[in-house]
Structure formats: C-alpha cells, structure tokens
Scaffold this active site. Structure first.
Site, PDB file in Angstrom:
ATOM      1  N   ASP A  56       0.797  -1.220   0.000  1.00 57.59           N
ATOM      2  CA  ASP A  56       0.000   0.000   0.000  1.00 57.59           C
ATOM      3  C   ASP A  56       0.832   1.273   0.000  1.00 57.59           C
ATOM      4  OD1 ASP A  56       0.847  -0.513   2.576  1.00 57.59           O
ATOM      5  OD2 ASP A  56      -1.081  -0.110   3.527  1.00 57.59           O
ATOM      6  N   GLU A  79       9.707 -10.835  -1.749  1.00 54.49           N
ATOM      7  CA  GLU A  79      10.733  -9.789  -1.822  1.00 54.49           C
ATOM      8  C   GLU A  79      12.150 -10.347  -1.837  1.00 54.49           C
ATOM      9  OE1 GLU A  79       7.011  -7.942  -0.166  1.00 54.49           O
ATOM     10  OE2 GLU A  79       8.158  -9.764   0.280  1.00 54.49           O
ATOM     11  N   HIS A 144       0.155   0.498  10.712  1.00 51.61           N
ATOM     12  CA  HIS A 144       0.475  -0.867  10.283  1.00 51.61           C
ATOM     13  C   HIS A 144       1.858  -0.904   9.627  1.00 51.61           C
ATOM     14  CE1 HIS A 144      -1.189   0.938   6.626  1.00 51.61           C
ATOM     15  NE2 HIS A 144      -0.613  -0.032   5.919  1.00 51.61           N
ATOM     16  N   HIS A 145       2.516  -2.018   9.734  1.00 52.32           N
ATOM     17  CA  HIS A 145       3.880  -2.269   9.249  1.00 52.32           C
ATOM     18  C   HIS A 145       4.949  -1.576  10.100  1.00 52.32           C
ATOM     19  CE1 HIS A 145       1.930  -4.232   6.061  1.00 52.32           C
ATOM     20  NE2 HIS A 145       2.068  -3.354   5.080  1.00 52.32           N
ATOM     21  N   GLY A 444      27.015 -16.792  -0.454  1.00 54.12           N
ATOM     22  CA  GLY A 444      26.635 -18.195  -0.343  1.00 54.12           C
ATOM     23  C   GLY A 444      25.251 -18.453   0.218  1.00 54.12           C
ATOM     24  N   ASP A 474      18.820 -29.937  -5.503  1.00 56.43           N
ATOM     25  CA  ASP A 474      17.414 -30.103  -5.129  1.00 56.43           C
ATOM     26  C   ASP A 474      17.089 -29.379  -3.826  1.00 56.43           C
ATOM     27  OD1 ASP A 474      19.070 -31.865  -3.768  1.00 56.43           O
ATOM     28  OD2 ASP A 474      17.688 -33.560  -3.845  1.00 56.43           O
ATOM     29  N   ASN A 501      20.394 -35.029  -5.520  1.00 52.65           N
ATOM     30  CA  ASN A 501      21.257 -35.895  -4.705  1.00 52.65           C
ATOM     31  C   ASN A 501      20.717 -36.049  -3.290  1.00 52.65           C
ATOM     32  OD1 ASN A 501      21.841 -33.318  -3.812  1.00 52.65           O
ATOM     33  ND2 ASN A 501      23.885 -33.274  -4.730  1.00 52.65           N
ATOM     34  N   GLY A 503      19.400 -34.135  -0.866  1.00 48.16           N
ATOM     35  CA  GLY A 503      19.705 -33.367   0.338  1.00 48.16           C
ATOM     36  C   GLY A 503      20.783 -32.326   0.138  1.00 48.16           C
ATOM     37  N   GLU A 507      26.613 -29.448   2.889  1.00 46.27           N
ATOM     38  CA  GLU A 507      26.557 -29.505   4.358  1.00 46.27           C
ATOM     39  C   GLU A 507      27.007 -30.876   4.856  1.00 46.27           C
ATOM     40  OE1 GLU A 507      26.213 -26.731   5.398  1.00 46.27           O
ATOM     41  OE2 GLU A 507      24.629 -25.599   4.406  1.00 46.27           O
TER      42      GLU A 507
END
Length: 591
Positions: A56, A79, A144-145, A444, A474, A501, A503, A507
């Site tokens: 708005d 966003e 608001h916001h 990253g 994925d 793969n 996952g 990590e």
C-alpha cells in the site's frame, strides 16, 4: 584494442551527444513528478526491468512504473526473490544496475538478505521503498507495518548496514539532488543503495533541470603525484621479477568495469593470467595465456606449480574470502614472491597501502609502463583440457557431469551455478568466449540462483546474449522454486539442471554426513514446470536423466539445445558424491 587516447575521444564524443540529447529533451525545464525523475534517471542508466512486489505504501509510485515507456515491472513471488533477481540482472547487464521496489517494513525486511549478498559481492542495486507520508513520519502514529513504538527509522538503520548510501525523500527542494547522489554512489561503488519514497512525495512535481546532466559513472582520476609514485614502485618490482610475473583476475575486475583495461594489459605484456573462482570469465578462457582457476591449495596441481614459479603476482580486483582462496591458502610459501593488489579504491604494493589510487585510472598507465618488460616464454601456461576420467559405471558422477556439460556451452551463454556442488564442480570447466559466469561464492545464500536466473535471463534477452543455464541442487531449489512461475509468465526460456542428490550435499561434507538435518523431501521435479504455469510440451519441457548415456543423448539433442522454451532436467546422482574441489574445501573448513 583502441588506444587510451582514442577511447577518451570516443567517450568525450558520446558524453557530448548524451548531454545534448538529454538537454534537448528537457530544454523547457518542464516540471516532472519525483517518481518520474527517478525513473528517467534509471532509464538513462540502461535499466529496462524493475523487480519487487506491490504494497500500500508504493502503489502510487507503481502507477508511474507501469505507465513508463521503457521500464518493465516484473512482479515477483516474494521480496527475497525480487532482491535476488535484481542481483542477477545487474551481474549480466554489466553497465547498468538492478532495481527492486518493496513496501515499508514487512516488504523491505524480507528483501534484506538479497541486498546484503549484493553488498558482499559488489553488485549495484537500488532498493526503492514506498514509505508512509512525510506527515505520518513526523507525527509517528501507531501505523500498520511499524513496530508500534514510533520508531519509523528502524528499517533505515537496518538498511545502513548493507548499503553504501541512503536517502529519505522528505522534501521536494532536494529530492532530485538526493536521487542523483545515491545513484552516483551505486554506480561508482558498485554496491547497493537505499531510497525511501513517501506516499505524498512520489507524484509531487519538481524541476526536471537536473536530468540535463548525465550521472558520473566512474570515480575521479587519481592524484597525479601519488599515482606516479605507485607506478614507479610497481615497475621496480616488475624489474626485479625478471619477467616472472603472473596476473590473477578476480570478481572486481568485472564489477568495477576494468575488463577492457585488463585485456589491454595482457595483450601488451603477454603475462600469463589465472582467475580466482569469483573472477571466472573476467577474461576469455580461450586466450592463449589463460591458465585456468587458481584457488590456492584447491587448484589443480599443474596450476599451483605454475603460479609458484612467479616472482611477482599482480592481483586485479581480488576478494580474498575463504571459498575464493582455498581457505586463504593464496600465500605462496616463498619469501622471494612479491605482490601488488589493484582495487577500485586503493592500491597495495607489498605491505604499503595507497588509498584513493583506483585501478580504473591506474591500469592504462601501468600497461604503458610495463610494455618494455614483455615476458614471452618466461612462464609456460598449463592448457589441460578437463575430461571425464575412465569409469565403466553408468551412474552420473560429478567427475563425469562437469566435463560433459562443458561441451554443451556456447558463446555468450550465461551459466549460473548454485552455492555448493555446482559452484565447485563447474570451476575447472573451460567456458566459451564472451560467456558470463554467475555465482555467489562469498555470500553463499542457498536458493539465490533461482531468483538470480530470472534477472539474468531478462538481461540476457534485452542484450541479445546467449542461453541462460542454471545448475542448482534439489535442496537449494526448494527454497525459492516459486520464482520459476515468473520466468514462465515473462516468456523466458532458461535451462534448469536440477542435481537430485537427496539433500544438502555441501553440508554433509562440512558436518553431519548421515544426519537427518541434511535430508530433504524428494519432490516430483518433472511436474514443477506445469504446476507453476507451464504447459508441458508447449511452453515447457521436463526430463529425468539417470545414466551417462541419457545425459549425453539429451545434450546432443538439437531441439533441447535450441532452448526455445523453459526446460528442467532432473539429474539423478548419488547422495554422497561431490566434486574434488568441494571435498578438499570441506576438509579445510569442516566444523
């Protein structure tokens, strides 16, 4: 390559023509709305697409955007993705900037991760925020916001951490000059800036007189005396190196617009050149003296040995982050090796730092000084062609995947690689001339490439470049997948390779290889394009490949390679396979 004098004459002529045409356009000094003043400035900078979401507090301004003759509104799904898209647009449209418009508080805070990544990686983005009226900002009602405590400046304070310039357009007297100030900072520093546009300011009228003067795109010339001294010091080191000089280009070679100057330096000195991971495609990789990717201890052995033979390393636009340097293993273990670093805002000669001596103005003069020291034959450049090793298995491995897709790339293609297995695996693959590599090795943020591909593909279409090709895991794709719907709506046709793969493989190699927190749900990837608005076989096409032969057959398919519709390729891979460089990096930085 033109001489510096010829380039200067051409630039002066272009500037005169631009000033003349802009002056004619606004010769009557007709009033213009603040929003249209801003949009005209963006158009002058080559912006043709604006990303974001309506709210708005920005709707009045968006009326002006939608009615603009040359800037297209690209509505995003959220966003964060919009910020990613603005980032991708700026990376590919290298003489322009990315632009995102959000609403006050809830919208702008959602975008802030994408803006921070752009700051980290030297990407010029203008973040426009529609905010409450000037009266509301002064009276500070519970609106608001807001946070409900009257702190209407809280979000600006947050933005200050991730932008090089900010302005809140609270009055008409300085609106034009403030717009010009932050945009100049954006294009000269190659980093994000922040502009708030109150609801009662966006359509208020101001003078258009400022638009007669084009914005300055580059930093001021270096101080002549200091620059002369720096050049003398560099030349002394070159003389001592006896021709054993290596050039290392990095990301800021691209971000700060010195690719042409570097090309001229290499052509006139014949120094061997290597690239840091973030600087890939800063020089054409078919160049006879280009030796590949140098990433410290992660480098190919022949590259590492070649760089070690140098007596002087000339770093151009270096960003010495962990993943960009092989965990800071750039340092050559030999006290006889010296170094010079050229940056956008300073130069470092060994341990001496010279502020405000920027490479844009320094490089042409350095090139002229170094021509007598042409080191032909002093250092032999390795020219190893990346090939898949012999393997009787039919399973698609990283060792097979990256050399194989390398043969699929064409000139002027935009190749986007997600953080993790893709960005590490693709580094040693030779790219065709004039291709553009898009990655986010420093910041990253996983999932970043999806929104980025949207912006990159739009810029590529506007500039008449090649295909946009995305490699994404994925796990990463699940974070931002909805932005594919905007690609389909916008008529874009990227090729999306999904590395399935099962996952978060990067990590797993850092920590918790078999832990459940590195697992993800297995989506039905070949239904995604139709779910998000495509018509399978007409506006989109999906594939699954599980063997080496299936992948090779697809890559050799002329219809697939034509890329006249958006395409998704699910590549089935083992959960515990990873590129060599990623495995080595994980060993260096495991937690």
């Amino acid at each position: 390559m033109s001489t510096p004098e010829a380039l200067q004459r051409a630039a002066s002529s272009l500037q005169h023509t631009t000033r003349q045409s802009v002056a004619e356009l606004f010769s009557k000094d007709e009033p213009i709305t603040v929003g249209d003043y801003l949009l005209t400035r963006l158009s002058q900078l080559g912006v043709k697409s604006m990303f974001g979401l309506p709210g708005d507090f920005n709707l009045g301004f968006l009326d002006l955007v939608e009615d603009h003759e040359s800037i297209e509104w690209v509505g995003n799904c959220n966003e964060l993705n919009a910020a990613y898209a603005a980032d991708g647009y700026a990376r590919v449209h290298q003489n322009s900037i990315g632009v995102i418009t959000t609403t006050f508080g809830v919208g702008e805070l959602s975008a802030i991760n994408g803006i921070a990544g752009a700051f980290s990686e030297h990407i010029p983005i203008l973040h426009i925020v529609g905010v409450p009226s000037t009266v509301q900002q002064k009276n500070r009602p519970v609106l608001h916001h807001t946070l409900g405590d009257g702190r209407f400046d809280a979000y600006t304070k947050a933005a200050e951490q991730f932008t090089v310039a900010q302005t809140n357009l609270m009055n008409l007297e300085n609106a034009a000059s403030e717009i010009d100030r932050v945009l100049t900072q954006c294009i000269t520093a190659a980093r994000p800036v922040y502009l708030t546009l109150p609801t009662d300011i966006a359509k208020a009228k101001i003078s258009s007189d400022g638009l007669k003067t084009p914005l300055v795109r580059h930093t001021p010339p270096n101080d002549p005396g200091a620059e002369s001294f720096v050049l003398d010091e560099i030349v002394k080191l070159v003389e001592l190196a006896e021709g054993k000089v290596v050039v290392l280009v990095d990301a800021c070679t691209i971000r700060h617009d010195v690719k042409d100057e570097v090309h001229d330096l290499l052509a006139k000195t014949h120094y061997p050149v290597f690239s840091a991971p973030m600087g890939k495609t800063a020089v054409n990789e078919s160049y006879e003296r280009y030796g590949g990717i140098f990433c410290g201890a992660l480098s190919r052995p022949d590259i590492l040995e070649t760089v070690k033979t140098a007596k002087l390393i000339l770093y151009i636009g270096a960003i010495k982050s962990d993943f960009n340097t092989g965990n800071w293993s750039y340092t050559i273990p030999d006290s006889a090796v010296t170094s010079v670093e050229l940056h956008s805002d300073h130069t470092q000669v060994q341990f001496a730092r010279f502020p405000s001596i920027g490479m844009k103005h320094l490089l042409p003069r350095l090139t002229e000084r170094l021509k007598p020291f042409k080191p032909t034959g002093k250092i032999t450049v390795p020219r190893t062609v990346e090939q898949a090793p012999p393997d009787p298995s039919t399973t698609i491995t990283h060792d097979f995947l990256w050399p194989t897709v390398g043969g699929f790339f064409g000139k002027k293609d935009i190749i986007v690689a997600e953080t993790g297995t893709s960005s590490f695996g693709i580094l040693d693959v030779p790219f065709p001339d004039d291709s553009i590599f898009v990655s986010q090795i420093l910041w990253g943020s996983i999932g970043w490439t999806v929104g980025d591909t949207l912006g990159a593909a739009l810029a590529a279409k506007q500039l008449g470049l090649g295909r946009t090709i995305l490699f994404v895991g994925d796990g990463s794709l699940q974070l931002t997948v909805q932005e594919i719907s905007v690609m389909i709506r916008s008529g874009l046709t990227p090729i999306i390779f999904v590395l399935n793969n099962k996952g978060y493989t990067i990590e797993r190699y850092l920590h918790g290889k078999t832990r459940k927190y590195n697992d993800i749900s297995n989506w039905k990837w070949t239904t995604i394009l139709s779910t998000l608005g495509g018509v399978e076989g007409q506006t989109c096409q999906s594939y699954t490949v599980g063997t080496k032969q299936e992948l090779t057959t697809l890559l050799n398919n002329a219809t697939f390679a034509k890329a006249d519709k958006i395409q998704l390729v699910e590549i089935l891979m083992e959960w515990d396979d990873a590129p060599r460089a990623l495995k080595r990096q994980a060993q260096l930085s495991a937690v």
